[in-house]
Write an enzyme that holds these catalytic residues in place. Structure first.
Site, PDB file in Angstrom:
ATOM      1  N   TYR A  90      -4.796   1.295  15.646  1.00 56.08           N
ATOM      2  CA  TYR A  90      -3.572   1.336  16.457  1.00 56.08           C
ATOM      3  C   TYR A  90      -3.842   1.097  17.933  1.00 56.08           C
ATOM      4  O   TYR A  90      -3.054   0.472  18.626  1.00 56.08           O
ATOM      5  CB  TYR A  90      -2.859   2.683  16.278  1.00 56.08           C
ATOM      6  N   ARG A 102       0.857  -1.188   0.000  1.00 51.79           N
ATOM      7  CA  ARG A 102       0.000   0.000   0.000  1.00 51.79           C
ATOM      8  C   ARG A 102       0.893   1.237   0.000  1.00 51.79           C
ATOM      9  O   ARG A 102       1.738   1.398   0.877  1.00 51.79           O
ATOM     10  CB  ARG A 102      -0.932   0.008   1.230  1.00 51.79           C
ATOM     11  N   ASN A 121      -7.675   1.597   9.680  1.00 52.75           N
ATOM     12  CA  ASN A 121      -6.383   1.854  10.338  1.00 52.75           C
ATOM     13  C   ASN A 121      -6.630   1.745  11.834  1.00 52.75           C
ATOM     14  O   ASN A 121      -7.389   2.551  12.391  1.00 52.75           O
ATOM     15  CB  ASN A 121      -5.862   3.257   9.995  1.00 52.75           C
ATOM     16  N   HIS A 150      -3.029  10.977   0.733  1.00 54.23           N
ATOM     17  CA  HIS A 150      -2.504  10.740   2.082  1.00 54.23           C
ATOM     18  C   HIS A 150      -1.891  12.048   2.568  1.00 54.23           C
ATOM     19  O   HIS A 150      -0.727  12.140   2.939  1.00 54.23           O
ATOM     20  CB  HIS A 150      -1.462   9.616   2.077  1.00 54.23           C
ATOM     21  N   GLU A 176      -7.663   8.479   6.096  1.00 58.80           N
ATOM     22  CA  GLU A 176      -8.001   9.131   7.369  1.00 58.80           C
ATOM     23  C   GLU A 176      -8.473  10.574   7.211  1.00 58.80           C
ATOM     24  O   GLU A 176      -7.825  11.532   7.696  1.00 58.80           O
ATOM     25  CB  GLU A 176      -6.792   9.068   8.300  1.00 58.80           C
ATOM     26  N   GLU A 212      -3.723  -0.208   7.963  1.00 59.70           N
ATOM     27  CA  GLU A 212      -2.602   0.153   8.829  1.00 59.70           C
ATOM     28  C   GLU A 212      -2.784  -0.445  10.213  1.00 59.70           C
ATOM     29  O   GLU A 212      -3.875  -0.371  10.773  1.00 59.70           O
ATOM     30  CB  GLU A 212      -2.457   1.671   8.998  1.00 59.70           C
TER      31      GLU A 212
HETATM   32  C1  GI1 Z   1      -4.181   6.871  15.790  1.00 60.46           C
HETATM   33  O1  GI1 Z   1      -3.303   6.580  14.743  1.00 60.46           O
HETATM   34  C2  GI1 Z   1      -3.760   6.950  13.453  1.00 60.46           C
HETATM   35  O2  GI1 Z   1      -4.822   6.140  13.046  1.00 60.46           O
HETATM   36  C3  GI1 Z   1      -2.638   6.850  12.493  1.00 60.46           C
HETATM   37  C4  GI1 Z   1      -1.358   6.370  12.708  1.00 60.46           C
HETATM   38  N1  GI1 Z   1      -0.705   6.555  11.530  1.00 60.46           N
HETATM   39  C5  GI1 Z   1      -1.550   7.144  10.639  1.00 60.46           C
HETATM   40  N2  GI1 Z   1      -2.741   7.271  11.224  1.00 60.46           N
HETATM   41  C6  GI1 Z   1      -1.177   7.643   9.279  1.00 60.46           C
HETATM   42  O3  GI1 Z   1      -2.042   7.096   8.291  1.00 60.46           O
HETATM   43  C7  GI1 Z   1       0.283   7.360   8.962  1.00 60.46           C
HETATM   44  O4  GI1 Z   1       0.690   8.283   7.957  1.00 60.46           O
HETATM   45  C8  GI1 Z   1       1.122   7.465  10.253  1.00 60.46           C
HETATM   46  O5  GI1 Z   1       2.516   7.392   9.962  1.00 60.46           O
HETATM   47  C9  GI1 Z   1       0.702   6.313  11.179  1.00 60.46           C
HETATM   48  C10 GI1 Z   1       1.568   6.169  12.437  1.00 60.46           C
HETATM   49  O6  GI1 Z   1       1.355   7.257  13.279  1.00 60.46           O
END
Ligand code: GI1
Length: 444
Positions: free
Chosen positions: A294, A77, A292, A121, A166, A350
């Site tokens: 985390y 991706r 995505n 992005h 996002e 992600e």
């Molecule tokens: C809460 O985290 C977010 O969903 C998020 C985390 N991240 C992201 N979005 C972005 O899509 C990436 O560009 C970042 O590098 C990556 C790591 O920080």
């Protein structure tokens, strides 16, 4: 050995984004983006670091594709830098910019790696920002023209297309909190941007349906996280519901239900009055949802907080970003999205973690990243077993890169990038993830 087998054809990939890895910001006709402007503005990024060089992926992509192939990846991706294709955001196409992505797609196909292309992005052409950026509806029109140009140029050679990465982060961090480009702190502006980004997504999907590639699929990637109340108190429950509406449902509802969720009056009144035609366009059906994930959010009622919502600081096993390691949240989120929004297909576009990686004698031992990925994949496997149409997983990120306002201070990569030389060094997690991809199974 015990293992969790994934469905045949499951996609194993990594993810990157143009401004975070490419560098070459002045090369081959690329125009300025809002992140070039923002990162060069004093005080905006860690130690004033920028994406001017980043990982030099623009020149080193053949080597990077070789790393992916050696890892046994069957997908990758990446995002296209709009200012490489249209340096001014619109007008004549910059062929050299298009040629770079043609070369990248050729290299991927040559190693049987499926491209998954993100159209946006966050690196909006600065020339469009100077015409109002996402506050100007026309930007969404130009986005659809940019998307159409790429559909024509790359078509079915790219099986998976993502309109926006996002949009919540682009709208809120970029226009309400000022932590991201273009750096505004204006909540009503941010809510207009929410709506205009959704319109842009709808126009791009319509263009895809109208004369885009026939066998490819299109979707959107949203940052989603389960929101939990700090206690069983009713006020905390209400705070969690509001936080869920403002973060997750603000985009899920328009895209999958054709209507915004109920919001507090102040928040709602800041959203432009959407016509039924606009909501119809925004909810043009997508082929998949990119998630995505985390970490989770834990919130409480807090009169001092935004709309009376306070974020409870994460505790326990934390990453370098201060995010709680909470694999169960991935399962809970996938189940919720499946049961409440019924996407035809889902990809984890992600998931990953930054840890304090250190290189010693050419080795990077990162057991916490291996544990992080193993635990999240086990929850993804359970979600598939519960009926979620999860078709692939993209680890964030292929390599350490420019982590936005944190610069290069946070390392998410499977590949360690040596400062200065930019040499890529496989972390132990890269070798572990390669085994998973090649076996299509997670060892327990
Ligand atoms: C809460 O985290 C977010 O969903 C998020 C985390 N991240 C992201 N979005 C972005 O899509 C990436 O560009 C970042 O590098 C990556 C790591 O920080």
């Amino acid at each position: 050995m015990a293992e969790l087998r994934f469905p045949d054809g499951f996609l194993w990939g990594t993810a990157t984004a143009s401004y975070q890895v490419e560098g070459a910001v002045r090369e081959d006709g690329r125009g300025e983006s809002i992140w070039d402007r923002f990162s060069h503005t004093p005080g905006k990024t860690f130690e004033g670091q920028t994406g001017d060089v980043a990982c030099d992926h623009y020149h080193r992509y053949p080597e990077d594709v070789e790393h992916m192939a050696r890892m046994g990846m069957n997908a990758y991706r990446f995002s296209v830098a709009w200012p490489r294709i249209f340096p001014e955001g619109k007008g004549p196409v910059n062929q050299k910019g298009l040629d770079f992505y043609r070369r990248l797609v050729d290299a991927l196909q040559g190693r049987h790696i499926q491209p998954c292309l993100t159209l946006y992005h966050w690196d909006l052409p600065q020339a469009l920002q100077e015409k109002g950026g996402w506050d100007n509806r026309d930007t969404g029109r130009y986005f659809a023209e940019y998307a159409h140009t790429l559909y024509q140029a790359l078509g079915d050679r790219v099986p998976l297309w993502i309109t926006l990465n996002e949009p919540w982060v682009a709208a809120i961090l970029g226009h309400a909190f000022g932590q991201h480009a273009p750096g505004f702190g204006d909540f009503p502006l941010a809510m207009r941007v929410v709506h205009h980004l959704l319109l842009a997504h709808g126009w791009a999907v319509e263009a895809f349906r109208h004369d885009g590639p026939r066998r490819a699929q299109i979707g959107i990637t949203l940052n989603l996280s389960p929101v939990e109340p700090a206690t069983g108190k009713e006020a905390d429950g209400q705070a969690a519901d509001l936080a869920d509406r403002f973060t997750n449902r603000l985009f899920l509802d328009p895209i999958f239900r054709g209507a915004y969720p109920e919001l507090p009056d102040l928040m709602r009144s800041a959203l432009p009055q959407a016509t039924p035609e606009e909501m119809e366009r925004i909810s043009t059906p997508v082929d998949f949802l990119g998630v995505n994930y985390y970490t989770r959010q834990v919130v409480e009622a807090d009169p001092q907080g935004l709309y009376g919502v306070g974020m409870v600081p994460a505790r326990g096993d934390l990453t370098e970003m201060g995010w709680e390691v909470y694999p169960q949240g991935l399962y809970d989120l996938l189940i919720r999205v499946h049961r409440e929004y019924h996407p035809q297909a889902v990809y984890v576009t992600e998931n990953g973690a930054a840890f304090a990686d250190e290189i010693q004698d050419g080795e990077v031992d990162d057991p916490r990243r291996i544990a992080y990925v193993r635990e999240h994949l086990s929850r993804a496997h359970a979600a598939i077993g519960a009926g979620v149409p999860l078709k692939g997983y993209f680890y964030w990120s292929l390599m350490d890169n420019f982590e936005w306002a944190f610069g290069y201070s946070k390392r998410f990569g499977l590949l360690y990038v040596v400062p200065g030389s930019l040499e890529r060094v496989w972390k132990r997690s890269a070798r572990w993830y390669a085994q998973v991809a090649q076996a299509n199974a997670v060892p327990l």
